[in-house]
Design an enzyme around this catalytic site. Structure first.
Site, mmCIF file in Angstrom:
data_model
loop_
_atom_site.group_PDB
_atom_site.id
_atom_site.type_symbol
_atom_site.label_atom_id
_atom_site.label_comp_id
_atom_site.label_asym_id
_atom_site.label_seq_id
_atom_site.Cartn_x
_atom_site.Cartn_y
_atom_site.Cartn_z
ATOM 1 N N ARG A 1 0.838 -1.191 0.000
ATOM 2 C CA ARG A 1 0.000 0.000 0.000
ATOM 3 C C ARG A 1 0.878 1.247 0.000
ATOM 4 O O ARG A 1 2.026 1.203 0.443
ATOM 5 C CB ARG A 1 -0.930 -0.012 1.227
ATOM 6 C CG ARG A 1 -1.860 -1.227 1.204
ATOM 7 C CD ARG A 1 -2.798 -1.261 2.390
ATOM 8 N NE ARG A 1 -3.680 -0.130 2.470
ATOM 9 C CZ ARG A 1 -4.829 0.008 1.792
ATOM 10 N NH1 ARG A 1 -5.224 -0.943 0.954
ATOM 11 N NH2 ARG A 1 -5.577 1.069 1.942
ATOM 12 N N HIS B 1 -6.899 -24.091 32.951
ATOM 13 C CA HIS B 1 -6.863 -25.400 32.299
ATOM 14 C C HIS B 1 -8.282 -25.874 32.030
ATOM 15 O O HIS B 1 -9.127 -25.751 32.909
ATOM 16 C CB HIS B 1 -6.154 -26.416 33.183
ATOM 17 C CG HIS B 1 -6.181 -27.801 32.589
ATOM 18 N ND1 HIS B 1 -5.369 -28.167 31.540
ATOM 19 C CD2 HIS B 1 -6.955 -28.879 32.882
ATOM 20 C CE1 HIS B 1 -5.626 -29.422 31.222
ATOM 21 N NE2 HIS B 1 -6.592 -29.877 32.006
HETATM 22 C C1 LIG Z 1 -7.730 -6.186 3.296
HETATM 23 C C2 LIG Z 1 -7.030 -5.539 4.451
HETATM 24 C C3 LIG Z 1 -7.007 -6.168 5.675
HETATM 25 C C4 LIG Z 1 -6.368 -5.579 6.751
HETATM 26 N N1 LIG Z 1 -6.375 -6.237 7.937
HETATM 27 C C5 LIG Z 1 -5.753 -5.691 8.996
HETATM 28 C C6 LIG Z 1 -5.776 -6.341 10.254
HETATM 29 O O1 LIG Z 1 -6.332 -7.415 10.409
HETATM 30 N N2 LIG Z 1 -5.158 -5.730 11.291
HETATM 31 C C7 LIG Z 1 -4.502 -4.534 11.159
HETATM 32 O O2 LIG Z 1 -3.951 -4.029 12.129
HETATM 33 N N3 LIG Z 1 -4.475 -3.888 9.977
HETATM 34 C C8 LIG Z 1 -5.082 -4.433 8.903
HETATM 35 N N4 LIG Z 1 -5.085 -3.767 7.712
HETATM 36 C C9 LIG Z 1 -4.402 -2.454 7.636
HETATM 37 C C10 LIG Z 1 -5.301 -1.356 8.219
HETATM 38 O O3 LIG Z 1 -6.513 -1.334 7.523
HETATM 39 C C11 LIG Z 1 -4.596 -0.023 8.137
HETATM 40 O O4 LIG Z 1 -3.335 -0.111 8.768
HETATM 41 C C12 LIG Z 1 -5.415 1.063 8.818
HETATM 42 O O5 LIG Z 1 -6.685 1.193 8.231
HETATM 43 C C13 LIG Z 1 -4.698 2.406 8.747
HETATM 44 O O6 LIG Z 1 -5.447 3.332 9.454
HETATM 45 P P1 LIG Z 1 -5.360 4.891 9.151
HETATM 46 O O7 LIG Z 1 -6.312 5.542 10.103
HETATM 47 O O8 LIG Z 1 -3.967 5.328 9.140
HETATM 48 O O9 LIG Z 1 -5.882 5.069 7.653
HETATM 49 P P2 LIG Z 1 -7.184 4.588 6.896
HETATM 50 O O10 LIG Z 1 -7.852 3.481 7.603
HETATM 51 O O11 LIG Z 1 -6.775 4.380 5.485
HETATM 52 O O12 LIG Z 1 -8.168 5.825 7.001
HETATM 53 C C14 LIG Z 1 -7.893 7.044 6.379
HETATM 54 C C15 LIG Z 1 -9.197 7.783 6.189
HETATM 55 O O13 LIG Z 1 -8.922 9.116 5.778
HETATM 56 C C16 LIG Z 1 -9.776 9.452 4.685
HETATM 57 N N5 LIG Z 1 -9.115 10.531 3.934
HETATM 58 C C17 LIG Z 1 -7.991 10.476 3.183
HETATM 59 N N6 LIG Z 1 -7.680 11.704 2.711
HETATM 60 C C18 LIG Z 1 -8.641 12.545 3.166
HETATM 61 C C19 LIG Z 1 -8.871 13.928 3.032
HETATM 62 N N7 LIG Z 1 -8.020 14.726 2.364
HETATM 63 N N8 LIG Z 1 -9.953 14.457 3.632
HETATM 64 C C20 LIG Z 1 -10.815 13.674 4.339
HETATM 65 N N9 LIG Z 1 -10.635 12.354 4.514
HETATM 66 C C21 LIG Z 1 -9.551 11.807 3.936
HETATM 67 C C22 LIG Z 1 -9.913 8.143 3.930
HETATM 68 O O14 LIG Z 1 -11.021 8.157 3.057
HETATM 69 C C23 LIG Z 1 -10.082 7.182 5.105
HETATM 70 O O15 LIG Z 1 -11.413 7.144 5.533
HETATM 71 C C24 LIG Z 1 -5.745 -4.315 6.610
HETATM 72 C C25 LIG Z 1 -5.778 -3.659 5.391
HETATM 73 C C26 LIG Z 1 -6.416 -4.252 4.320
HETATM 74 C C27 LIG Z 1 -6.452 -3.516 3.019
#
Ligand SMILES: Cc1cc2nc3c(=O)[nH]c(=O)nc-3n(C[C@H](O)[C@H](O)[C@H](O)COP(=O)(O)OP(=O)(O)OC[C@H]3O[C@@H](n4cnc5c(N)ncnc54)[C@H](O)[C@@H]3O)c2cc1C
Length: 475
Positions: free
Chosen positions: A282, A454
């Site tokens: 990613r 256990h």
């Molecule tokens: C299929 C899959 C399975 C996964 N499983 C796991 C798991 O089991 N355990 C785990 O720990 N991690 C898992 N991950 C990883 C996890 O999803 C990410 O690490 C996590 O979502 C990151 O969180 P974040 O808040 O940084 O960003 P994100 O979850 O990507 O959220 C960012 C948000 O900001 C919004 N955004 C972006 N730019 C703007 C803007 N300019 N204005 C307004 N909004 C904006 C986006 O639309 C989004 O809603 C998985 C990922 C995938 C793809």
């Protein structure tokens, strides 16, 4: 005049929404902006994790595991099912329901904590007296002023050059989680965590799954003993895993997706799939943030450049989660979100990167915290190893799942735990004890002397700790 908030969080994924709630708990005025839309165009809080990541993948992993167990494992328990069939539409609807519960839950938490939520895209518009001007483009346009900004805009799936996601045939995680039919032939490029989880879901539901991985070693970051064992098990389950391949071309047509690649022996190969999942990592998402307006610095790979404390190059601008360096894990982002909110409030927020657990939710699950044996060897650290197989655990036998083992690595001199690696049923839950132990800098002797219920799978953790001192009781 534009409304001013002490803290404006851009992004309501796990890093952002948790930062917003913690900042509000600490008495600050907080706004959170997120642009994710549900299928009706309304807000869908929780980011990648809730909408197309952690939560829906675990819902489908659970459902598909039930299906597989009903077909193969129940008979051994004396449970016979006649006429077993798959209702994929219902399985997907359940998954969507689980996602919605989480979306709505976050909105409720915002209301409860008095976090002002704005649905739309947030972008830096420029500096303002005492802070930053943030423009919100959504159903309505708005401008607010932030004393502190927390960038939590997350990440996006990496595309294969020349093969953009169309979510019909070439799928990112979004398309991979939303298939309406089980593909007959499914290709997966990238045998990492997401590829393995998605491949497992669709294999269990009946797809023939071929995984193409560029790296020559399977799950390179995982302790080799676990990775090698997992590799054998996944192949036995039916995942065709090809390592060390070079993708030459991907072409999509009416008949499917054809992948031309060179295998690990240098031989040109060609495979055609009904669907192709591309899970090759990613990339940080800063598009639309307009960081240039204020001079927000990105690093060479496009992440927001932050220090250990998640401070960017700009005063009072912070960044957390997938958009900054470090593992792309929801709980890593949450920890950073809390720590940043506490730092803004003048407290001493802290994230211990040594004790962040990793989990792969395949069957068996794989979970670990701390160092692998390979890392300890490379660093020249003298260590002792204790392992204990679930085969020798009473609860595992009763469950009917004795796959895997627990491995404890402890410092040879001080006995401090340096890493714990678990492969087996509920490894994702068992790892919490290991994390707690390492957070308190426990020794293997400490775990060995703690009373474990256990019969429970957790006894295998205690036994592996005992095994460090060559005194496991049940093996
Ligand atoms: C299929 C899959 C399975 C996964 N499983 C796991 C798991 O089991 N355990 C785990 O720990 N991690 C898992 N991950 C990883 C996890 O999803 C990410 O690490 C996590 O979502 C990151 O969180 P974040 O808040 O940084 O960003 P994100 O979850 O990507 O959220 C960012 C948000 O900001 C919004 N955004 C972006 N730019 C703007 C803007 N300019 N204005 C307004 N909004 C904006 C986006 O639309 C989004 O809603 C998985 C990922 C995938 C793809």
């Amino acid at each position: 005049m534009a409304k001013t908030f002490d803290v404006v969080v851009i992004g309501a994924g796990p890093a952002g929404y948790v930062a917003a709630i913690r900042a509000a708990q600490l008495g600050m005025t907080v706004a959170c902006i997120d642009d994710w839309k549900n299928d009706k165009g309304g807000p869908a809080l929780g980011g990648t994790c809730t909408n197309v990541g952690c939560i829906p993948s675990k819902a489908l992993l659970q459902s598909s595991e039930h299906f597989e167990h009903a077909g193969h494992a129940f008979a051994e328990h004396g449970v016979t099912i006649k006429g077993l069939s798959l209702d994929l539409a219902r399985m997907q609807a359940r998954k969507d329901g689980v996602v919605k519960q989480n979306n709505d839950g976050i909105l409720y938490l915002f209301r409860k904590n008095k976090v002002a939520f704005f649905h739309g895209r947030g972008a830096f518009a420029g500096r303002a007296a005492g802070g930053y001007e943030i423009r919100i483009a959504g159903a309505t346009e708005d401008t607010i002023v932030a004393t502190h900004v927390v960038v939590a805009t997350g990440s996006l799936p990496r595309e294969l050059p020349g093969a953009p996601f169309d979510e019909q045939r070439i799928l990112s995680n979004t398309g991979a989680l939303a298939l309406a039919d089980v593909p007959r032939e499914l290709g997966v490029i990238g045998a990492g965590v997401i590829g393995l989880e998605m491949g497992s879901v669709w294999r269990r539901l009946g797809a023939s799954v071929t995984m193409l991985e560029a790296l020559p070693t399977f799950l390179g970051a995982v302790d080799r003993q676990l990775a090698d064992e997992a590799h054998k098990l996944f192949v036995k389950q039916g995942l065709a895993i090809h390592l060390g391949v070079k993708i030459a071309a991907v072409t999509s047509s009416e008949n499917g997706v054809t992948v031309n690649y060179v295998d690990d022996k240098g031989v040109a190969q060609k495979a055609t799939f009904d669907k192709l999942i591309v899970s090759i990592g990613r990339v940080p998402n800063t598009s639309g943030l307009n960081g240039e307006a204020v001079g927000l610095k990105l690093d060479q790979r496009g992440f927001v450049d932050v220090d250990e404390a998640c401070r960017s190059n700009l005063p009072n601008v912070w960044a957390v989660g997938d958009v900054v360096r470090g593992p792309m894990l929801a709980h890593k982002g949450e920890e950073e979100g809390v720590a940043v909110a506490e730092r803004i409030a003048g407290q001493h927020g802290h994230v211990d990167f040594n004790t962040i657990p990793w989990v792969i939710y395949t069957s068996p699950e794989i979970a670990w915290v701390g160092k692998t044996e390979e890392q300890l060897k490379a660093a020249g650290v003298a260590y002792r190893v204790g392992t204990f197989p679930f085969l020798a655990n009473g609860r595992a036998r009763a469950l009917g799942d004795t796959t895997g083992f627990v491995k404890v690595l402890a410092d040879a001199k001080t006995d401090e735990i340096l890493g714990i690696h678990i492969m087996g049923a509920t490894a994702s839950e068992l790892i919490a004890e290991a994390v707690a132990a390492m957070a308190f800098r426990a020794s293997s002797e400490d775990i060995a002397r703690i009373c474990h219920a256990h019969p429970s799978l957790s006894e295998a953790v205690k036994e592996a700790a005992l095994a460090v001192d060559r005194r496991a009781l049940n093996f």
